[in-house]
Write a protein that holds these residues in place. Structure first.
Motif, PDB file in Angstrom:
ATOM      1  N   LEU A 237     -37.953   4.650 100.756  1.00  0.00           N
ATOM      2  CA  LEU A 237     -37.490   4.974 102.295  1.00  0.00           C
ATOM      3  C   LEU A 237     -36.108   4.387 102.552  1.00  0.00           C
TER       4      LEU A 237
ATOM      5  N   ARG B 267     -34.278   5.961 105.680  1.00  0.00           N
ATOM      6  CA  ARG B 267     -33.932   6.183 107.137  1.00  0.00           C
ATOM      7  C   ARG B 267     -34.805   6.855 107.709  1.00  0.00           C
ATOM      8  N   GLN B 268     -35.283   6.571 108.676  1.00  0.00           N
ATOM      9  CA  GLN B 268     -36.242   7.728 109.583  1.00  0.00           C
ATOM     10  C   GLN B 268     -35.296   8.979 110.268  1.00  0.00           C
ATOM     11  N   ASP B 269     -35.669  10.108 109.974  1.00  0.00           N
ATOM     12  CA  ASP B 269     -34.888  11.300 110.277  1.00  0.00           C
ATOM     13  C   ASP B 269     -35.301  11.630 111.664  1.00  0.00           C
TER      14      ASP B 269
ATOM     15  N   TRP C 113     -38.775  11.392 106.819  1.00  0.00           N
ATOM     16  CA  TRP C 113     -37.572  10.254 106.248  1.00  0.00           C
ATOM     17  C   TRP C 113     -37.004  10.858 105.155  1.00  0.00           C
TER      18      TRP C 113
ATOM     19  N   TYR D  12     -35.924  14.956 101.833  1.00  0.00           N
ATOM     20  CA  TYR D  12     -36.531  14.738 102.980  1.00  0.00           C
ATOM     21  C   TYR D  12     -38.057  14.714 102.828  1.00  0.00           C
TER      22      TYR D  12
END
Length: 353
Positions: free
Chosen positions: A89, A91-93, A98, A139
């Motif tokens: 992971l 970063r969280q989109d 992610w 993603y």
């Protein structure tokens, strides 16, 4: 310091024997060694981290990054083939989508799924690739029961830096004792030396303890490829400073106290905000790609704690922006000869003027 000379990447190289790269943390966090460097004179002295109390004055502020490292490496199975997949992971989109790195990437086209957990028929979590990115990233949309961070704690591993080959027995040793906001891909390692007891002594001495957040990205390990360092493209990281923290820091400054940053991540946050608001501090959050290198005009930070950084890295350049290149490389040369421990689980420096 006047105008900085035009430095090349090779100007920030130094020889480091591999055996000095610390593979495991010390039993007692605060017993690490501490090289104290006067940035103006270049003079240095050998201490231990618990001696930091001697160098912090009543009325100073000690700033710490409270970001917490995610157990961001996941091992899964492709139900279509039964083959292994590793997901990291980044970063969280948004929501449960992610940005990730997947190995092997070529077997992860859009629409493919990966399952995580003991039983592929009843997985704990499923990930579906929803988009491919230019640099080999993806993603992925996660589907799970319950709370995502709890599933991640259950399934994930701590992504240690690439130069650490040993397995970490206790994952909390790659977290600071004050970590609380999930979001980093790597630890803000200068803070690994603090213990609750030592922080209490700092507070008892009349030093203001202040927290901010910067989520460390894996870009922190990306090597600089450009010999002309002006051409290097810095990675972006998310930061946050609360109104309460800004008020505490402004009060310390107005009373003549120093802002002492724990680590380059705290420095990046404070200097980003200081640069944005003409030297002032106020509540702020956003993404920073600040590149602090020799010639930089310091806005906020008066002294700092930092670990020993990789040769030719942007972090060595950041420290050199405060100390001058010659002072920092002489101090590093001493640390090598005196067998200090380097990098994430290694020893620390206190840099002041």
């Amino acid at each position: 310091m006047g105008d900085a000379p035009h430095y090349q990447l090779s100007d920030f190289d130094y020889d480091l024997p591999e055996e000095l790269i610390a593979q495991t943390p010390l039993k007692d966090r605060s017993s690490s060694r501490l090289l104290v460097l006067n940035a103006l004179t270049g003079n240095y002295e050998d201490k231990h981290f618990y001696d930091i109390l001697e160098y912090l004055n009543p009325g100073d502020a000690l700033v710490m990054n409270n970001s917490r490292v995610l157990p961001a490496r996941l091992h899964g199975v492709r139900p279509s083939t039964g083959g292994h997949a590793e997901v990291l992971l980044l970063r969280q989109d948004h929501d449960d989508v992610w940005e990730v790195l997947v190995k092997p990437a070529k077997k992860s086209p859009v629409g493919s799924t990966i399952v995580f957990g003991d039983d592929s028929k009843h997985p704990v979590m499923t990930g579906t690739i929803v988009k491919e990115l230019d640099h080999g990233g993806r993603y992925i949309q996660f589907d799970y029961r319950g709370i995502f961070m709890e599933r991640l704690e259950e399934l994930g591993e701590m992504p240690l830096p690439p130069y650490i080959k040993e397995k970490l027995d206790d994952q909390e040793r790659y977290q600071t004792v004050y970590s609380k906001v999930d979001g980093s891909a790597a630890a803000p390692t200068a803070g690994l030396h603090w213990t609750p007891e030592l922080l209490q002594k700092v507070a008892d001495k009349g030093v203001e303890l202040v927290e901010l957040t910067l989520h460390v990205g894996l870009g922190t390990f990306r090597p600089v490829d450009e010999e002309n360092i002006e051409d290097h493209q810095m990675h972006s990281e998310f930061y946050q400073l609360s109104a309460e923290a800004a008020a505490k820091l402004n009060k310390v400054r107005s009373n003549g106290g120093r802002i002492v940053a724990t680590g380059t991540t705290s420095i990046r946050t404070l200097e980003t905000i200081g640069t944005k608001f003409n030297g002032e501090l106020q509540a702020d959050s956003g993404w920073t790609d600040i590149f602090i290198k020799p010639g930089y005009h310091w806005q906020v930070v008066d002294a700092f704690i930092t670990n020993f950084h990789l040769p030719k890295s942007t972090l060595v350049m950041l420290v050199a922006a405060f100390t001058g290149r010659d002072n920092i490389l002489k101090a590093y040369q001493h640390a090598v000869l005196d067998k200090y421990r380097f990098f994430s689980f290694g020893d620390a420096m206190f840099v002041h003027k």
